[in-house]
Design an enzyme around this catalytic site. Structure first.
Site, PDB file in Angstrom:
ATOM      1  N   HIS A 351       4.967 -63.759 -48.828  1.00  0.00           N
ATOM      2  CA  HIS A 351       5.152 -62.536 -48.049  1.00  0.00           C
ATOM      3  C   HIS A 351       4.910 -62.689 -46.566  1.00  0.00           C
ATOM      4  O   HIS A 351       5.044 -61.730 -45.820  1.00  0.00           O
ATOM      5  CB  HIS A 351       4.221 -61.437 -48.563  1.00  0.00           C
ATOM      6  CG  HIS A 351       4.704 -60.803 -49.818  1.00  0.00           C
ATOM      7  ND1 HIS A 351       5.532 -59.718 -49.827  1.00  0.00           N
ATOM      8  CD2 HIS A 351       4.491 -61.130 -51.116  1.00  0.00           C
ATOM      9  CE1 HIS A 351       5.807 -59.378 -51.081  1.00  0.00           C
ATOM     10  NE2 HIS A 351       5.190 -60.219 -51.879  1.00  0.00           N
ATOM     11  N   LYS A 540       2.861 -47.624 -39.802  1.00  0.00           N
ATOM     12  CA  LYS A 540       2.662 -48.890 -40.499  1.00  0.00           C
ATOM     13  C   LYS A 540       1.236 -49.333 -40.223  1.00  0.00           C
ATOM     14  O   LYS A 540       0.559 -48.738 -39.386  1.00  0.00           O
ATOM     15  CB  LYS A 540       3.651 -49.954 -40.012  1.00  0.00           C
ATOM     16  CG  LYS A 540       3.757 -50.026 -38.475  1.00  0.00           C
ATOM     17  CD  LYS A 540       4.782 -51.053 -38.007  1.00  0.00           C
ATOM     18  CE  LYS A 540       6.207 -50.599 -38.167  1.00  0.00           C
ATOM     19  NZ  LYS A 540       6.967 -51.396 -39.103  1.00  0.00           N
ATOM     20  N   ARG A 541       0.760 -50.377 -40.899  1.00  0.00           N
ATOM     21  CA  ARG A 541      -0.573 -50.871 -40.599  1.00  0.00           C
ATOM     22  C   ARG A 541      -0.691 -51.237 -39.127  1.00  0.00           C
ATOM     23  O   ARG A 541       0.277 -51.659 -38.503  1.00  0.00           O
ATOM     24  CB  ARG A 541      -0.892 -52.106 -41.470  1.00  0.00           C
ATOM     25  CG  ARG A 541      -1.167 -51.776 -42.907  1.00  0.00           C
ATOM     26  CD  ARG A 541      -2.325 -50.821 -43.068  1.00  0.00           C
ATOM     27  NE  ARG A 541      -3.556 -51.361 -42.538  1.00  0.00           N
ATOM     28  CZ  ARG A 541      -4.404 -52.117 -43.224  1.00  0.00           C
ATOM     29  NH1 ARG A 541      -4.164 -52.419 -44.481  1.00  0.00           N
ATOM     30  NH2 ARG A 541      -5.518 -52.571 -42.672  1.00  0.00           N
ATOM     31  N   LYS A 546       2.726 -56.156 -34.874  1.00  0.00           N
ATOM     32  CA  LYS A 546       3.631 -55.011 -35.039  1.00  0.00           C
ATOM     33  C   LYS A 546       3.837 -54.248 -33.727  1.00  0.00           C
ATOM     34  O   LYS A 546       4.707 -53.413 -33.603  1.00  0.00           O
ATOM     35  CB  LYS A 546       3.094 -54.077 -36.121  1.00  0.00           C
ATOM     36  CG  LYS A 546       3.151 -54.678 -37.539  1.00  0.00           C
ATOM     37  CD  LYS A 546       2.555 -53.723 -38.565  1.00  0.00           C
ATOM     38  CE  LYS A 546       2.484 -54.285 -39.972  1.00  0.00           C
ATOM     39  NZ  LYS A 546       3.765 -54.159 -40.713  1.00  0.00           N
ATOM     40  N   THR A 650       9.430 -52.736 -44.990  1.00  0.00           N
ATOM     41  CA  THR A 650      10.118 -51.841 -45.926  1.00  0.00           C
ATOM     42  C   THR A 650      10.149 -50.428 -45.345  1.00  0.00           C
ATOM     43  O   THR A 650      11.004 -49.632 -45.717  1.00  0.00           O
ATOM     44  CB  THR A 650       9.434 -51.804 -47.305  1.00  0.00           C
ATOM     45  OG1 THR A 650       8.033 -51.557 -47.111  1.00  0.00           O
ATOM     46  CG2 THR A 650       9.633 -53.104 -48.046  1.00  0.00           C
ATOM     47  N   LYS A 654      13.046 -47.272 -45.524  1.00  0.00           N
ATOM     48  CA  LYS A 654      12.830 -45.861 -45.852  1.00  0.00           C
ATOM     49  C   LYS A 654      13.414 -44.972 -44.761  1.00  0.00           C
ATOM     50  O   LYS A 654      14.058 -43.964 -45.032  1.00  0.00           O
ATOM     51  CB  LYS A 654      11.332 -45.565 -45.992  1.00  0.00           C
ATOM     52  CG  LYS A 654      10.636 -46.337 -47.092  1.00  0.00           C
ATOM     53  CD  LYS A 654       9.102 -46.191 -46.968  1.00  0.00           C
ATOM     54  CE  LYS A 654       8.396 -47.274 -47.747  1.00  0.00           C
ATOM     55  NZ  LYS A 654       6.979 -47.420 -47.352  1.00  0.00           N
TER      56      LYS A 654
HETATM   57  C1  PLP Z   1       6.326 -48.384 -46.681  1.00  0.00           C
HETATM   58  C2  PLP Z   1       4.898 -48.312 -46.365  1.00  0.00           C
HETATM   59  C3  PLP Z   1       4.278 -49.326 -45.636  1.00  0.00           C
HETATM   60  C4  PLP Z   1       5.038 -50.517 -45.095  1.00  0.00           C
HETATM   61  O1  PLP Z   1       5.527 -50.221 -43.818  1.00  0.00           O
HETATM   62  P1  PLP Z   1       6.082 -51.358 -42.845  1.00  0.00           P
HETATM   63  O2  PLP Z   1       6.651 -50.597 -41.707  1.00  0.00           O
HETATM   64  O3  PLP Z   1       7.137 -52.096 -43.594  1.00  0.00           O
HETATM   65  O4  PLP Z   1       4.942 -52.210 -42.461  1.00  0.00           O
HETATM   66  C5  PLP Z   1       2.936 -49.211 -45.346  1.00  0.00           C
HETATM   67  N1  PLP Z   1       2.208 -48.150 -45.754  1.00  0.00           N
HETATM   68  C6  PLP Z   1       2.781 -47.138 -46.446  1.00  0.00           C
HETATM   69  C7  PLP Z   1       1.933 -45.981 -46.863  1.00  0.00           C
HETATM   70  C8  PLP Z   1       4.124 -47.183 -46.792  1.00  0.00           C
HETATM   71  O5  PLP Z   1       4.669 -46.180 -47.503  1.00  0.00           O
END
Ligand code: PLP
Length: 836
Positions: A351, A540-541, A546, A650, A654
């Site tokens: 990953h 995101k985190r 990032k 991911t 979304k």
């Molecule tokens: C989809 C999702 C992530 C991943 O987000 P990235 O932008 O791909 O890092 C992290 N936390 C939650 C709660 C999510 O639904």
């Protein structure tokens, strides 16, 4: 097919629900609370699917079907109730019944705690996978730990993140079933005694400290197909034998194992407890699987034909030596045969390429905690190196690079690669980087082992459940079949991408979702938003790579510009910058960035000269439930990681599936999004992965040149520490300034100008609503590729090779509509079975 008739129709359900609730809580129905209503509804659904669940297990057993055990330290499931109602095909029956009874289904759904058994993307991916495999009818089961405390709950006090324990199990967990009879005892510590009895090797684990692993099974309900897979969560409890000298200490230690999820995303924790957790759930899951396999076949020799152990990231890599231990020590197989079986059973997903994320365990720690697993790992290493020596000679660089144990540490990625028949990356670019750079030596040595499986998201949660207005549009233009195959049906939207009437419907959908998010933010944080402004979202985190920091600095720049440049101000379309991010508790700089975002928000939101044009919100406690409201409300999706650093992402998918335009770098799956929608329907900026890698090789760059030569950068960097912000110590952000002007490892200043231009482009594009809506519709139309149904089909075709479970009857045709069938509930026998 299902003999629990209470969901047959609205009236039957109403009666049953009322009776069950009054019996369970011994109160009048009228006095029940939403929480009690939630518990009763949840239990009724679980009873409703119980027969299908049992049937799924029985059919897989009877047909001796091959199956997959997906091991992951994280499953970021979120709430299950809405998903379960929809997938079980009873959502509309319940909704209509509740409407009649004056119960707000939405409020009832909100009673469920968000199951945060994961940190972020990796755990959410695993949860999306579970929804897709069940919906595709594939026998794939999850294994994880039943953490008593999930990912921490975030608070913000005076702009700073504070962490509270996530007590998600404080109330009953309605979905799980405890399976005492399938508990497994796991040994730790002690020492190994080997002897030969009648020419056979006998391995005894002496003085071990045993921990009992008790499984709690959670149903993973397929959409309208009567398939229910299992997510097995292991809980640590006292074993039948325990050390007598210090029973209390023993009890405390073992409770720790399933106590909490490590809140680290993308960093190697390196703690003994973490290794304990890993072996605990791996050993429990593998032993359980082998037990069932032997019950089915009476032998382990055909294991590789019937079982795949999927290793999600390196955390469960101990599957490899644990399986060897079982095959050699317990089943008495010769080493070569055992190794052959093991290698053909295990598959590994990588990953990340971030060096700090690659797990390595100190030998002394590993050896003490897992004495037998250590000697087996040593032997695997010895034999692997002998083999490598045949190709490259002894003491070659290749042998060093591919060694499992070196420099006093056990390398988990290396162990997983040697022990697996398949290694996959999670997006095209990521897999290429693995094959050609990071893991080139392995790819050369094991040609064909590396493959790509681009991540995905389940469209059932991220569209069907989260965006009802979009569901309506899709039903209208793509037909209700879209839910079964978005990749096939979403492109039908291309025909209406420029149709003014259709565009209006999309605009209305987006507005409705923005209103919903704005209402939630106002309710929780008291900030009111202009839903005609551009919702520009980065959730995101929190991590340096990032680059939330670049986003924050850009907002400072916009603010400066609005204050000083009337022409700019006139052309600036109102913007709302929305953030959501948790920082790992020990990640000091990440926490500073949260403080900076909140400080900027405080400044700009309270400036009456600019705040009709510029607002900033930091959403507190971003989690799956929050994401369900945020994703559909975004106009712009910020995917601005330093190229090469984000394996896939991911969140980007979304957003795309809900019609946001990606503002991003050529990183992770952004590359594939760009290829799908074309250059005109995405805004790409910044350095490429190759430029980043090359620059690292040259030792980086000098950020001072950018500070000295770019006035915009000069000004914002100075503002970090010159008293520009009210109510903060001028030294508050010294650390951020130092990081940027030190090495700026993630090239924030280097990409800044390019990012500003990308943002300017977005501002212009949005003003042309016809154009913008066209882009938005094209993004949705092309997003079907990113359903995890596609990802799971590819895993199955290339890696797992399992067959769909043969249910007794073909599911009724109408079962899989976006909104579960209102009038037609699935056909059921009428065997009476009473609730409660
Ligand atoms: C989809 C999702 C992530 C991943 O987000 P990235 O932008 O791909 O890092 C992290 N936390 C939650 C709660 C999510 O639904």
């Amino acid at each position: 097919m299902n003999n629990y008739p209470n969901f047959k129709d609205k009236e039957t359900f109403k009666k049953a629900f009322k009776a069950y609730l009054e019996a369970k809580y011994a109160i009048d129905f009228e006095k029940s609370t939403p929480y009690q209503q939630y518990v009763v509804l949840g239990e009724m659904i679980r009873y409703y699917i119980a027969k299908d669940w049992n049937n799924t297990n029985q059919v897989t057993f009877d047909t001796k079907a091959k199956k997959v055990y997906y091991f992951s330290m994280e499953f970021l499931i979120g709430r299950m109730i809405t998903n379960n109602l929809m997938n079980a095909g009873v959502y509309n029956v319940v909704k209509e019944a509740f409407d009649d009874m004056g119960i707000d289904l939405n409020e009832v759904e909100h009673q469920e705690s968000d199951a945060g058994l994961g940190n972020g993307g990796l755990g959410r991916l695993a949860a999306c996978f579970m929804d897709s495999v069940a919906s595709l009818g594939l026998p794939v089961h999850g294994n994880c730990i039943r953490y008593r405390y999930g990912f921490f709950e975030q608070g913000v006090v005076n702009g700073y993140q504070v962490e509270h324990p996530d007590r998600w199990l404080k109330d009953v967990h309605v979905w799980e079933i405890r399976k005492d009879d399938q508990a497994v005892e796991i040994p730790f510590y002690g020492y190994i005694q080997m002897s030969t009895v009648n020419g056979k090797l006998v391995v005894e684990h002496k003085d071990a400290e045993y921990v009992k692993a008790v499984p709690y099974d959670v149903p993973m309900i397929g959409a309208g197909n009567h398939i229910v897979n299992t997510l097995r969560l292991w809980s640590a409890e006292p074993a039948s034998t325990y050390p007598e000298n210090d029973a209390f200490q023993y009890a405390r230690n073992l409770r720790e194992i399933s106590s909490m999820l490590y809140p680290n995303d993308d960093t190697d924790e390196g703690k003994l407890l973490r290794l304990k957790q890993q072996y605990f759930f791996v050993a429990a899951g593998v032993n359980g699987a082998i037990r069932l396999h032997k019950k089915t076949f009476g032998t382990v020799k055909n294991l590789a034909d019937k079982v795949v152990f999927h290793i999600n990231d390196t955390h469960p890599a101990l599957i490899v030596p644990e399986l060897m231990r079982i095959l050699v020590d317990e089943e008495g197989l010769p080493w070569e045969e055992a190794w052959n079986i093991t290698k053909n059973c295990c598959a590994y997903t990588n990953h990340t390429i971030l060096a700090e994320a690659l797990e390595k365990w100190p030998v002394h720690l590993f050896k003490r905690l897992l004495p037998r697993i250590y000697t087996i790992t040593e032997e695997i290493n010895r034999r692997v190196l002998l083999e490598i020596a045949q190709t490259y000679g002894p003491n070659s660089k290749q042998a060093y690079d591919m060694a499992i144990i070196k420099d006093g540490r056990v390398h988990m990625a290396t162990l997983a690669i040697h022990g697996s028949f398949s290694v996959n990356g999670v997006a095209a670019l990521h897999t290429e980087i693995l094959k050609n750079i990071e893991m080139k030596v392995f790819n050369d040595y094991y040609p064909g082992k590396f493959n790509n499986k681009t991540n995905g998201i389940t469209h059932r949660r991220w569209v069907a459940q989260s965006n009802p207005e979009l569901v309506e549009i899709l039903n209208k233009y793509c037909g209700e079949e879209w839910i079964k195959d978005p990749e096939k049906y979403f492109p039908l939207l291309l025909k209406i991408a420029d149709d003014p009437k259709a565009q209006k419907e999309f605009a209305k959908m987006k507005k409705a979702r923005k209103d919903a998010l704005a209402a939630k933010i106002f309710k929780e944080q008291g900030i009111s938003l202009d839903t005609n402004s551009i919702f520009d979202v980065q959730v995101k985190r929190l991590h340096e790579y990032k680059r939330q920091l670049m986003n924050a600095l850009h907002i400072m720049y916009i603010y400066n510009r609005l204050k000083s440049d009337a022409e700019f101000k006139k052309n600036y379309h109102p913007h709302t910058f929305i953030f959501g991010a948790k920082a790992a508790s020990g990640y000091v700089l990440a926490k500073k960035i949260i403080k900076l975002i909140n400080t900027i928000a405080d400044k700009v939101n309270n400036d009456y000269e600019t705040n009709s044009l510029l607002k900033v919100v930091f959403c507190v406690n971003y989690n799956v439930t929050y994401a369900e409201t945020i994703m559909p409300a975004a106009d712009v999706s910020e995917q601005i990681s330093t190229a090469s650093k984000e394996a896939s992402g991911t969140g980007n998918m979304k957003f795309m599936m809900n019609g946001a335009i990606t503002c991003g770098t050529l990183d992770g799956a952004n590359v594939e999004i760009g290829e799908l929608v074309g250059d005109d329907n995405i805004v790409i900026f910044g350095m490429t992965a190759k430029e980043v890698t090359d620059l690292y090789e040259q030792g980086g760059y000098n950020p001072w040149d950018y500070y000295n030569n770019d006035e915009r950068i000069h000004q914002i960097i100075d503002q970090l520490t010159n008293g520009f912000f009210d109510h903060v110590d001028p030294n508050e952000f010294q650390m951020i300034r130092d990081t940027l002007l030190g090495k700026d490892n993630y090239f924030v200043l280097k990409d800044f100008d390019s990012y500003v231009k990308a943002q300017e482009k977005i501002n212009e594009l949005y003003k042309d609503q016809k154009k913008w809506l066209h882009m938005s519709i094209v993004n949705i139309a092309k997003s079907g590729f990113f359903t995890t149904d596609r990802t799971m089909r590819q895993y199955n075709q290339d890696i797992w090779h399992v067959s769909p479970i043969q249910t007794v009857k073909a599911p009724a045709k109408k079962d899989t509509e976006a909104k579960a069938p209102a009038k037609k509930a699935p056909a059921k026998k009428t065997t009476a079975k009473k609730a409660a």
